[in-house]
Design an enzyme around this catalytic site. Sequence first.
Site, short mmCIF file in Angstrom:
data_model
loop_
_atom_site.label_atom_id
_atom_site.label_comp_id
_atom_site.label_asym_id
_atom_site.label_seq_id
_atom_site.Cartn_x
_atom_site.Cartn_y
_atom_site.Cartn_z
N ASP A 14 -33.94 -83.94 12.79
CA ASP A 14 -34.33 -84.55 14.01
C ASP A 14 -33.29 -84.41 15.14
O ASP A 14 -33.90 -84.46 16.47
CB ASP A 14 -34.43 -86.25 13.39
N GLU A 40 -38.84 -81.64 10.05
CA GLU A 40 -37.48 -81.64 10.50
C GLU A 40 -36.46 -81.27 9.37
O GLU A 40 -35.46 -80.79 9.71
CB GLU A 40 -37.38 -83.25 10.71
#
Length: 255
Positions: free
Chosen positions: A67, A139
């Site tokens: 992320d 992610e």
Amino acid sequence: MSRSRKNKVNAEELWEQTFSAVDHAPLLGRLGVDIERDGLKLALTHRSFANEHGHLPNNERLEFVGDAVLGLSVATKLFELYPSRPESDLSPMRASIVSRYGLADIAREIDLGRHVLIGKGEELTGGRDKESILADTTEALLGAIYLQHGFETARDVILKLFDEKLRTATVSKKHHDWKTDLQVRLAELKLPVAEYVSEAEGPEHNQTFTAQALVAGVSRGTGIGPNKKLAEQEAAHQAVLYLRDHAAEAVRGNA
């Protein structure tokens, strides 16, 4: 060997067997980078699978790293691509691109769903196409790439995958993530997660999709679009608008 040790060994063997049952070479080809076996296996392991098999490791820590790498990579590229745009434009552009909806879109493009290791419960409820699972696993993959190859390689993968989204980024409502907005609002009202049903009409090369956003089994929004994704977004948009004026009614209906 103790029972707990035996169970752990069996769980790890099952983990390896489940991972090996799918050919991951096509996924790596779409990413354009190699990921060492253990890193890839961990990145693809959703917590539902891990928890069903003696609390094996899962991909949430990799997701955390991915992320951060994704956010920085996208922010830097938007800064370069749109030198005259103010921060008030760049922030929503970035938010749209890295949203759950945007990430799940990329995951579907690379056919990620078939590679994810999920638990039986998620499997039975369509977990391989759930936006939350697809987004989180995307992610996690980016986190694994960063940890193995460093920031530049991870950034290059991100820029390749998100190239079209970066170059067509907009602050308009057309690309707004209404599905995420709806989920946030439902959580605030303590209502169940929205479900979507859709149907297609017309020839395969020119279909029109109609989607319903269901809240506690009741349709609260209808959307029409050229594909399922856009139809669901519009249905979610209509549901958000409905809840703005009829929240109390929706809560009573769920009581």
